[in-house]
Motif scaffolding. Structure first.
Motif, short mmCIF file in Angstrom:
data_model
loop_
_atom_site.label_atom_id
_atom_site.label_comp_id
_atom_site.label_asym_id
_atom_site.label_seq_id
_atom_site.Cartn_x
_atom_site.Cartn_y
_atom_site.Cartn_z
N GLY A 255 0.80 -1.22 0.00
CA GLY A 255 0.00 0.00 0.00
C GLY A 255 0.83 1.27 0.00
N ASN A 256 2.01 1.21 0.64
CA ASN A 256 2.79 2.44 0.82
C ASN A 256 4.13 2.46 0.10
OD1 ASN A 256 0.84 3.39 2.71
ND2 ASN A 256 1.74 2.05 4.26
N SER A 257 4.54 1.35 -0.49
CA SER A 257 5.89 1.34 -1.05
C SER A 257 6.01 0.40 -2.25
CB SER A 257 6.90 0.91 0.02
OG SER A 257 6.68 -0.43 0.41
N VAL A 258 7.09 0.62 -3.00
CA VAL A 258 7.46 -0.25 -4.11
C VAL A 258 8.71 -0.99 -3.70
CG1 VAL A 258 8.08 -0.32 -6.55
CG2 VAL A 258 6.49 1.41 -5.73
N GLY A 259 8.83 -2.25 -4.12
CA GLY A 259 9.93 -3.10 -3.67
C GLY A 259 11.32 -2.54 -3.89
N VAL A 260 11.50 -1.79 -4.98
CA VAL A 260 12.83 -1.29 -5.30
C VAL A 260 13.31 -0.29 -4.26
CG1 VAL A 260 12.18 0.71 -6.71
CG2 VAL A 260 14.27 -0.58 -7.26
N GLU A 261 12.40 0.24 -3.45
CA GLU A 261 12.80 1.19 -2.40
C GLU A 261 13.78 0.56 -1.41
OE1 GLU A 261 9.38 2.97 -0.58
OE2 GLU A 261 8.57 3.66 -2.50
N LYS A 262 13.70 -0.74 -1.23
CA LYS A 262 14.64 -1.41 -0.34
C LYS A 262 16.06 -1.31 -0.89
CE LYS A 262 15.18 -5.77 2.21
NZ LYS A 262 14.66 -7.13 2.40
N GLN A 263 16.19 -1.52 -2.20
CA GLN A 263 17.51 -1.39 -2.81
C GLN A 263 17.99 0.06 -2.79
OE1 GLN A 263 18.86 -3.55 -6.16
NE2 GLN A 263 17.19 -5.03 -6.08
N SER A 265 17.38 2.13 -0.44
CA SER A 265 17.89 2.37 0.93
C SER A 265 19.28 1.76 1.10
CB SER A 265 16.91 1.80 1.97
OG SER A 265 16.87 0.39 1.92
N TYR A 266 19.52 0.59 0.45
CA TYR A 266 20.87 0.00 0.46
C TYR A 266 21.85 0.94 -0.22
CZ TYR A 266 18.83 -4.60 1.66
OH TYR A 266 18.18 -5.64 2.27
N LEU A 267 21.42 1.50 -1.35
CA LEU A 267 22.27 2.42 -2.11
C LEU A 267 22.63 3.63 -1.26
CD1 LEU A 267 23.61 3.37 -4.75
CD2 LEU A 267 21.39 4.28 -5.44
N ALA A 268 21.66 4.15 -0.53
CA ALA A 268 21.92 5.30 0.36
C ALA A 268 22.94 4.93 1.43
CB ALA A 268 20.61 5.76 1.00
N ALA A 269 22.78 3.73 2.00
CA ALA A 269 23.70 3.30 3.06
C ALA A 269 25.12 3.13 2.52
CB ALA A 269 23.20 1.99 3.66
N VAL A 270 25.23 2.55 1.32
CA VAL A 270 26.55 2.34 0.70
C VAL A 270 27.20 3.68 0.38
CG1 VAL A 270 27.72 1.49 -1.38
CG2 VAL A 270 26.03 0.05 -0.23
N GLU A 283 21.11 14.60 0.48
CA GLU A 283 20.15 14.87 1.56
C GLU A 283 19.79 16.35 1.61
OE1 GLU A 283 21.91 13.11 5.13
OE2 GLU A 283 20.38 11.53 4.99
N THR A 284 20.79 17.22 1.42
CA THR A 284 20.54 18.65 1.42
C THR A 284 19.59 19.07 0.30
OG1 THR A 284 22.77 19.03 2.30
CG2 THR A 284 21.67 20.92 1.32
N LEU A 285 19.71 18.38 -0.83
CA LEU A 285 18.84 18.67 -1.98
C LEU A 285 17.46 18.02 -1.87
CD1 LEU A 285 21.38 18.19 -4.95
CD2 LEU A 285 20.70 20.32 -3.84
N GLY A 286 17.25 17.25 -0.80
CA GLY A 286 15.97 16.56 -0.63
C GLY A 286 15.91 15.23 -1.36
N GLY A 287 17.10 14.69 -1.71
CA GLY A 287 17.14 13.43 -2.45
C GLY A 287 17.71 12.28 -1.65
N GLY A 288 17.58 12.33 -0.35
CA GLY A 288 18.12 11.27 0.50
C GLY A 288 17.44 9.93 0.31
N ASP A 289 16.28 9.94 -0.38
CA ASP A 289 15.60 8.67 -0.67
C ASP A 289 16.16 8.02 -1.94
OD1 ASP A 289 14.64 10.42 -2.57
OD2 ASP A 289 12.57 10.39 -1.85
#
Length: 433
Positions: A255-263, A265-270, A283-289
């Motif tokens: 209902g709230n998300s698409v599966g690729v969002e998990k990857q 989040s991995y990309l953000a962590a890496v 993150e400053t540009l609002g693209g931390g997702d």
């Protein structure tokens, strides 16, 4: 000849005359490096056992010759076990072709356009299961026929009461058709109606059997190469089905998300670990997702590379990630399409040859071992453009523009080498934190 001149590969995937905005292809067939038909045949024993170790090494050096790409992909995607014989593979192939025909017949009984050599691009049913008697649907399927033709209307109208699964499936068919029309339209291959309908049939049958995921936009980009490389429709279906074992999580929607969002989040962590300045800038540009990288992960760089180069990238990725145990995992009874590459946490070290990336992951006893190489490929591309992104991106539109400008200018082999280096760097830094 060993050391002979490199041969362009574009001629194997002819582009329509007049298509001038197609990304240029960098991949070249290099004698002595690219896996040739001769080397491929020599990799089998008399009864059919494949020396997968040498094959992976050759692919990582120079890719696969287009003339054998389809049959090699069947091994890379775990359609077959390299330790099987010719006879065993023939039996598996015939069994799968029968199974595909059975599923296709189930679909045809509900909607007879399946397997007819045609496809649809307009809805044929409402959300409550009532047929939409649209003359446009009739005319696009049978040009020249009267839109009010009673017999054609009967063909398009589902027969008998429909259950929830059938209704949901019928609701997706026109969307598949719309995507099929847009997929790889620069290729001469898709000038033929029969090839468009074959792509539509495979995606429609897959949507029927995978009820959790069904069909999602982007699947046509993943399936298209399969029907170009494998002549038999059933073989192409199974190759696509095995690829979806790896990627179906990207298309799973809640209902709230698409599966690729998990990857993502991995990309953000890496990125936070290997290039903290760039991550902070996003993150400053609002693209931390990291939604600007959505497409790259969703369809594995199909839009960033030429058609030929994207196939070269895929086969190198799969050779690096190759896991000899995936065939048996996928073949387990009741193993719904859930197991994916990288699901090796705590896995004992295999004595069978595996890909270089997979070997590195086997040394890890943490959740980081489950990260697919595609995450590090995207991270490698971002790292390569880090200076430009930091100095020129003043908003997310700028980030998207800089990334879009890369189309046709990326080197597949360089990207894979960069991904491997970042993988090692990430693991080393992650241990210290």
């Amino acid at each position: 000849m060993w050391g002979g001149p490199a041969e362009p590969a574009d001629s194997y995937y002819a582009v329509r005359p007049g298509c001038t905005d197609v990304p240029r292809t960098r991949f070249k067939i290099k004698p002595g490096k690219t896996l040739s038909a001769r080397k491929w045949q020599a990799a089998f024993s008399l009864d059919g056992h494949l020396d997968i170790g040498k094959t992976l090494h050759r692919i990582q050096r120079g890719g696969i010759h287009p003339s054998i790409r389809g049959e090699v992909w069947e091994f890379l995607l775990a359609c077959y076990d390299p330790e099987s014989t010719f006879d065993e593979r023939d039996q598996i192939r015939q069994h799968r072709r029968v199974q595909y025909a059975r599923w296709k017949n189930e679909c045809r009984e509900i909607f007879p356009v399946i397997g007819s050599g045609r496809y649809i691009t307009a809805p044929v049913i409402t959300e409550d299961g009532q047929p939409i008697q649209d003359p446009f649907v009739l005319s696009e399927i049978n040009p020249g026929m009267n839109g009010n033709n009673t017999e054609m209307m009967k063909e398009l109208t589902p027969r008998g009461p429909l259950d929830k699964k059938a209704i949901q499936w019928l609701l997706t068919l026109h969307q598949i058709g719309l995507d099929v029309m847009r997929t790889d339209r620069t290729l001469v291959f898709y000038e033929k109606q029969e090839n468009l309908s074959k792509l539509w049939d495979i995606l429609s049958v897959y949507a029927w059997i995978d009820t959790d995921v069904g069909y999602g936009q982007g699947m046509s980009d993943l399936c298209s190469p399969m029907i170009i490389l494998l002549e038999d429709e059933a073989d192409a279906f199974w190759c696509f089905e095995r690829l979806m074992h790896r990627l179906r999580g990207n298309f799973r929607c809640t209902g709230n998300s698409v599966g690729v969002e998990k990857q993502l989040s991995y990309l953000a962590a890496v990125t936070q670990v290997i290039d903290p300045k760039l991550h902070h800038h996003f993150e400053t540009l609002g693209g931390g997702d990291y939604l600007f990288a959505f497409r790259m992960l969703m369809v594995l760089f199909r839009r960033e590379f030429s058609f030929c180069d994207s196939l070269y990238l895929w086969e190198m990725m799969w050779a690096l990630e190759y896991d000899p145990d995936l065939f048996s995992l996928y073949e387990e009874p009741g193993s719904n399409i859930t197991k994916a590459v990288g699901s090796n946490k705590g896995k004992p070290k295999s004595r069978r040859p595996c890909g270089k990336y997979e070997r590195e992951n086997m040394k890890i006893k943490s959740s980081d071992a489950s990260l697919p190489i595609s995450v590090f490929l995207v991270a490698s591309v971002l790292k390569d453009k880090s200076s430009k992104l930091l100095h020129e991106a003043r908003g997310l539109d700028d980030v998207v523009k800089i990334l879009n400008d890369m189309t046709g200018n990326l080197d597949a082999k360089k990207a894979c080498i960069g991904a491997m280096k970042l993988h090692k760097k990430y693991l080393k830094k992650a241990k210290k934190t």
